[in-house]
Design an enzyme around this catalytic site. Structure first.
Site, mmCIF file in Angstrom:
data_model
loop_
_atom_site.group_PDB
_atom_site.id
_atom_site.type_symbol
_atom_site.label_atom_id
_atom_site.label_comp_id
_atom_site.label_asym_id
_atom_site.label_seq_id
_atom_site.Cartn_x
_atom_site.Cartn_y
_atom_site.Cartn_z
ATOM 1 N N GLU A 316 0.811 -1.229 0.000
ATOM 2 C CA GLU A 316 0.000 0.000 0.000
ATOM 3 C C GLU A 316 0.841 1.275 0.000
ATOM 4 O O GLU A 316 0.320 2.361 -0.207
ATOM 5 C CB GLU A 316 -0.907 0.028 1.245
ATOM 6 C CG GLU A 316 -2.078 -0.941 1.178
ATOM 7 C CD GLU A 316 -1.762 -2.330 1.701
ATOM 8 O OE1 GLU A 316 -0.576 -2.702 1.729
ATOM 9 O OE2 GLU A 316 -2.704 -3.045 2.085
ATOM 10 N N LYS A 426 -3.103 -9.081 24.039
ATOM 11 C CA LYS A 426 -3.629 -8.243 25.123
ATOM 12 C C LYS A 426 -3.803 -9.095 26.373
ATOM 13 O O LYS A 426 -4.678 -9.945 26.442
ATOM 14 C CB LYS A 426 -4.952 -7.600 24.713
ATOM 15 C CG LYS A 426 -5.286 -6.414 25.598
ATOM 16 C CD LYS A 426 -6.361 -5.543 24.973
ATOM 17 C CE LYS A 426 -6.394 -4.187 25.689
ATOM 18 N NZ LYS A 426 -7.393 -3.289 25.155
ATOM 19 N N TRP A 431 -0.479 -4.551 26.646
ATOM 20 C CA TRP A 431 -0.075 -5.131 25.362
ATOM 21 C C TRP A 431 1.266 -5.841 25.453
ATOM 22 O O TRP A 431 2.207 -5.327 26.036
ATOM 23 C CB TRP A 431 0.011 -4.029 24.300
ATOM 24 C CG TRP A 431 -1.287 -3.311 24.073
ATOM 25 C CD1 TRP A 431 -1.627 -2.075 24.536
ATOM 26 C CD2 TRP A 431 -2.419 -3.787 23.349
ATOM 27 N NE1 TRP A 431 -2.892 -1.750 24.138
ATOM 28 C CE2 TRP A 431 -3.412 -2.785 23.401
ATOM 29 C CE3 TRP A 431 -2.701 -4.972 22.647
ATOM 30 C CZ2 TRP A 431 -4.649 -2.916 22.798
ATOM 31 C CZ3 TRP A 431 -3.938 -5.097 22.036
ATOM 32 C CH2 TRP A 431 -4.895 -4.087 22.118
HETATM 33 P P1 ADP Z 1 1.721 -8.622 2.667
HETATM 34 O O1 ADP Z 1 0.945 -7.706 3.579
HETATM 35 O O2 ADP Z 1 1.075 -8.906 1.390
HETATM 36 O O3 ADP Z 1 2.442 -9.720 3.361
HETATM 37 P P2 ADP Z 1 3.561 -6.524 2.293
HETATM 38 O O4 ADP Z 1 4.861 -6.656 1.620
HETATM 39 O O5 ADP Z 1 2.684 -5.432 1.894
HETATM 40 O O6 ADP Z 1 2.921 -7.874 2.060
HETATM 41 O O7 ADP Z 1 3.812 -6.566 3.864
HETATM 42 C C1 ADP Z 1 3.853 -5.417 4.612
HETATM 43 C C2 ADP Z 1 4.096 -5.742 6.048
HETATM 44 O O8 ADP Z 1 5.346 -6.395 6.253
HETATM 45 C C3 ADP Z 1 4.185 -4.508 6.912
HETATM 46 O O9 ADP Z 1 2.922 -4.009 7.229
HETATM 47 C C4 ADP Z 1 4.971 -5.020 8.113
HETATM 48 O O10 ADP Z 1 4.143 -5.670 9.042
HETATM 49 C C5 ADP Z 1 5.905 -6.026 7.511
HETATM 50 N N1 ADP Z 1 7.228 -5.417 7.311
HETATM 51 C C6 ADP Z 1 7.670 -4.830 6.195
HETATM 52 N N2 ADP Z 1 8.931 -4.383 6.370
HETATM 53 C C7 ADP Z 1 9.295 -4.677 7.632
HETATM 54 C C8 ADP Z 1 10.479 -4.466 8.420
HETATM 55 N N3 ADP Z 1 11.559 -3.866 7.937
HETATM 56 N N4 ADP Z 1 10.474 -4.907 9.693
HETATM 57 C C9 ADP Z 1 9.404 -5.533 10.198
HETATM 58 N N5 ADP Z 1 8.272 -5.768 9.517
HETATM 59 C C10 ADP Z 1 8.205 -5.341 8.243
#
Ligand code: ADP
Length: 527
Positions: A316, A426, A431
Site C-alpha cells: 500500500e 492483550k 499489550w
Molecule cells: P503482505 O501484507 O502482502 O504480506 P507486504 O509486503 O505489503 O505484504 O507486507 C507489509 C508488512 O510487512 C508490513 O505491514 C509489516 O508488518 C511487515 N514489514 C515490512 N517491512 C518490515 C520491516 N523492515 N520490519 C518488520 N516488519 C516489516
C-alpha cells in the site's frame, strides 16, 4: 517552469541517454547468462510497447507478469508503461485461488511468464477468461517467445503520453485476511517514490552502484529499485533463481556493491557460506525488509563491513516508508549500539509522514517519545488512497492510511515496529509484542524459527504461547527457552507455554502466517 509530465518514459529515456552502456546482467534459470545495457532496455521497451499495441491493447489495459528477476522482466516495467498500459506483477507463490482472483479482478489482457511457471499457466488458463495473449519470457514452446514477439517490431516509436496521474502498475496484497486487494500505482507516485529511493539515506545509488536485488520483481513493485536504478544509471545483476550459491558467485564475479531482500534470503546465504567455509561477499550495503531482521543477522553483516539497513513498507505504500541508514551520531555509537539502532525500522524518507494513534481510540494521536506504542498510520504521495475498484477510500478523513502495524516512534523520528494490530497480545489490559518475543527466542542457538500467538486465557484474556521449530540435530526443553528469555523481556511477557512444532506456516511472501497457525491450534487451551 516548463511542463514535464512525470511519466515513466522519462526514466528510461534518461537511463539510455546518460548511462547507455551501464550493464544489465541476467543469470537465467538454465544457468546461461546474458548481458544488455540501458540502451538495450530502452530499445526493447519501445519494441515491446509496439508489440502490445499490435495485439490491440489500449491505454489503461493491464498486462500481467508471472516471472522472476531478469532483464526481460525489467524491459516490461518500461514497455508496458510506455504504451500507457498497467503492469500487474503477480506473485507465482500465491495460492491458485488467489491467482485466479487477482488476474480476473485486474482484468489482465496479456500474461507474460517464465517457462518455469508453465504448469501454473496450464492449470489457470481456463480460469483466466480476460487473458487473450500468452507470451513466454523464455524459449516459448507453448506460447510466442518474448524475444521473437518484440523482435518483429522496429523500435521506431513515440511513447504514449498522458497525465502523470495515469496508472502504470498494480500490485495486490497477499491477502492474509479476505481477498487480495489491488493497489494501483501512478506514473507520478512511482517517480516520486523512486526519486526518494535513490537518495543517500535510502538506497544511496550512484553510477558506481552494482545492485543485485534478491527481492523478487513481483513483490511490492520490488521496492522501487528498477526505477530508482534507472534514474541513477546503475548496473543491475539479476538472478532468475534464488539459489545462494548462484547469488554468491554473481556477487563476486560482477562486483556487486548493494543487495536487497527479506531476512530469509540472508539466512540462506549465511548457511551456504558456513557450509562452504567461505566469507560473505564484500557488499557495501544490504537492505533488509518485508519482516524484521534478527539481531545476529545484522551483527554478522555489519562485522562483514556491510552497511545494513532495515526498510519498512508495504504494498500500500509503493512500498518504501522508512529506511534505517546511519544517523548523524553514528560514528560516536559503539558496535552494540549501532546494531540496536539498526534493528529498528529506520526513519521516514522525504514525502511520507508517520504517526501513531491509540489502539483503542484512533482519534487519539500518541507522542513520539520512544516508549508509547500505537497503531501506525502513514500518508504521502505514494500511499494508497483507495484500493482498485473499491467503493470507498481506505484512509481516514484527514488522509491517513492505517497500516495494521503497531509501533513506537522515537524522538529522532526512528520507527520501531513492535507488532501487527491483529497479532499483538492483550494480557490483562496490557499489550505484549509477539514480535519481540519471537526475535528474542530466535537468539537461542537451538531455535530455527519461532512464532508467538496470543491464546485465550480465562483470567488474562490472552496469554502468549511460543511455537518453536528446533534446529536440526539440536535438543532443548521448553524450560530452557523460557529461562533464556527471562533477561530479554519483561517477566509478565514470558510465554505461558513453549510448544515444539515441525514447521511454522508461511504466507506467499515467506512471512510467518499467524492466521494459519491459529487455525492449526484452534482447540488449544490454557489456564
Ligand atoms: P503482505 O501484507 O502482502 O504480506 P507486504 O509486503 O505489503 O505484504 O507486507 C507489509 C508488512 O510487512 C508490513 O505491514 C509489516 O508488518 C511487515 N514489514 C515490512 N517491512 C518490515 C520491516 N523492515 N520490519 C518488520 N516488519 C516489516
Amino acid at each position: 517552469m516548463q511542463d514535464w509530465s512525470m511519466r515513466i518514459s522519462h526514466v528510461i529515456d534518461h537511463a539510455a541517454r546518460e548511462a547507455p552502456n551501464r550493464e544489465i546482467v541476467t543469470r537465467w534459470a538454465d544457468g546461461s547468462e546474458t548481458r544488455t545495457d540501458w540502451a538495450g532496455v530502452h530499445r526493447d521497451a519501445k519494441k515491446m510497447s509496439q508489440a502490445l499495441l499490435a495485439l490491440g491493447l489500449k491505454k489503461g489495459d493491464k498486462v500481467a507478469s508471472l516471472a522472476m528477476n531478469h532483464a526481460r522482466h525489467l524491459v516490461s516495467w518500461f514497455g508496458v508503461a510506455g504504451m500507457g498500459g498497467v503492469l500487474h506483477t503477480c506473485n507465482p507463490r500465491l495460492f491458485e485461488d488467489q491467482l485466479e482472483y487477482i488476474v480476473n479482478h485486474a482484468e489482465d489482457r496479456v500474461m507474460l511468464y517464465d517457462a518455469a511457471f508453465q504448469p501454473i499457466v496450464d492449470r489457470m488458463r481456463d480460469k483466466w477468461p480476460t487473458v487473450k495473449h500468452y507470451i513466454c519470457f523464455d524459449s516459448g514452446e507453448h506460447a510466442p517467445a518474448f524475444e521473437d514477439w518484440i523482435g518483429a517490431q522496429d523500435g521506431d516509436f513515440e511513447w504514449v503520453g498522458g497525465d502523470e496521474r495515469d496508472p502504470c502498475m498494480i500490485c495486490y496484497t497477499s491477502g492474509t485476511t479476505g481477498n487480495p486487494k489491488g493497489v494501483q500505482y501512478e506514473h507520478r507516485s512511482t517517480i516520486l517514490h523512486a526519486v526518494s529511493g535513490l537518495q543517500p539515506s535510502t538506497f544511496n545509488f550512484s553510477s558506481s552502484s552494482v545492485m543485485l536485488p534478491v527481492v523478487p520483481m513481483f513483490h511490492a513493485a520490488s521496492w522501487g529499485l528498477p526505477y530508482a536504478g534507472a534514474m541513477a544509471g546503475i548496473k543491475f545483476v539479476f538472478a532468475a533463481v534464488n539459489d545462494p550459491a548462484v547469488l554468491h558467485e554473481l556477487m563476486l564475479k560482477e562486483g556487486v556493491t548493494d543487495s536487497a531482500g527479506v531476512p530469509t534470503v540472508w539466512l540462506a546465504h549465511f548457511q551456504y557460506c558456513d557450509r562452504e567455509g567461505i566469507d560473505l561477499p564484500p557488499l557495501r550495503a544490504a537492505t533488509i525488509g518485508g519482516s524484521a531482521a534478527p539481531r545476529f543477522m545484522i551483527e554478522r553483516l555489519m562485522k562483514n563491513g556491510t552497511r545494513v539497513q532495515h526498510a519498512w513498507g508495504m504494498t500500500e505504500t509503493s512500498p518504501i516508508g522508512t529506511v534505517g541508514g546511519p544517523t548523524h551520531e553514528w560514528d560516536q555509537l559503539s558496535f552494540e549500539e549501532k546494531v540496536t539502532k539498526t534493528m529498528k525500522q529506520g526513519r521516514p524518507i522525504f514525502g511520507v509522514e508517520l504517526r501513531i494513534v491509540d489502539l483503542d481510540d484512533p482519534t487519539k494521536v500518541l507522542p513520539r517519545d520512544g516508549e508509547t506504542s500505537g497503531a501506525l498510520q502513514i500518508r504521502g504521495p505514494w500511499v494508497v488512497k483507495r484500493y482498485f475498484k473499491a467503493e470507498h477510500d481506505a484512509v481516514t478523513e484527514d488522509g491517513w492510511f492505517d497500516t495494521g502495524d503497531v509501533g513506537i516512534i522515537h524522538p529522532d523520528g526512528t520507527l520501531q515496529l513492535t507488532d501487527r494490530t491483529k497479532d499483538v497480545i492483550k494480557s490483562g489490559g496490557e499489550w505484549i509484542s509477539s514480535v519481540e518475543l519471537e526475535n528474542a527466542a530466535v537468539g537461542h542457538p537451538a531455535v530455527a524459527e519461532a512464532a508467538c500467538v496470543g491464546m485465550p486465557h480465562p483470567k488474562w484474556d490472552e496469554r502468549p504461547v511460543l511455537f518453536v521449530v528446533r534446529k536440526e540435530g539440536t535438543d532443548c526443553s521448553s524450560e530452557e527457552i523460557t529461562e533464556f528469555l527471562t533477561d530479554k523481556v519483561a517477566k509478565w511477557w514470558l510465554p505461558d507455554a513453549v510448544e515444539f512444532v515441525d514447521d511454522i506456516p508461511h504466507t506467499a511472501t515467506g512471512k510467518i502466517s499467524k492466521k494459519d497457525l491459529r487455525e492449526r491450534f484452534a482447540d488449544y487451551t490454557l489456564g
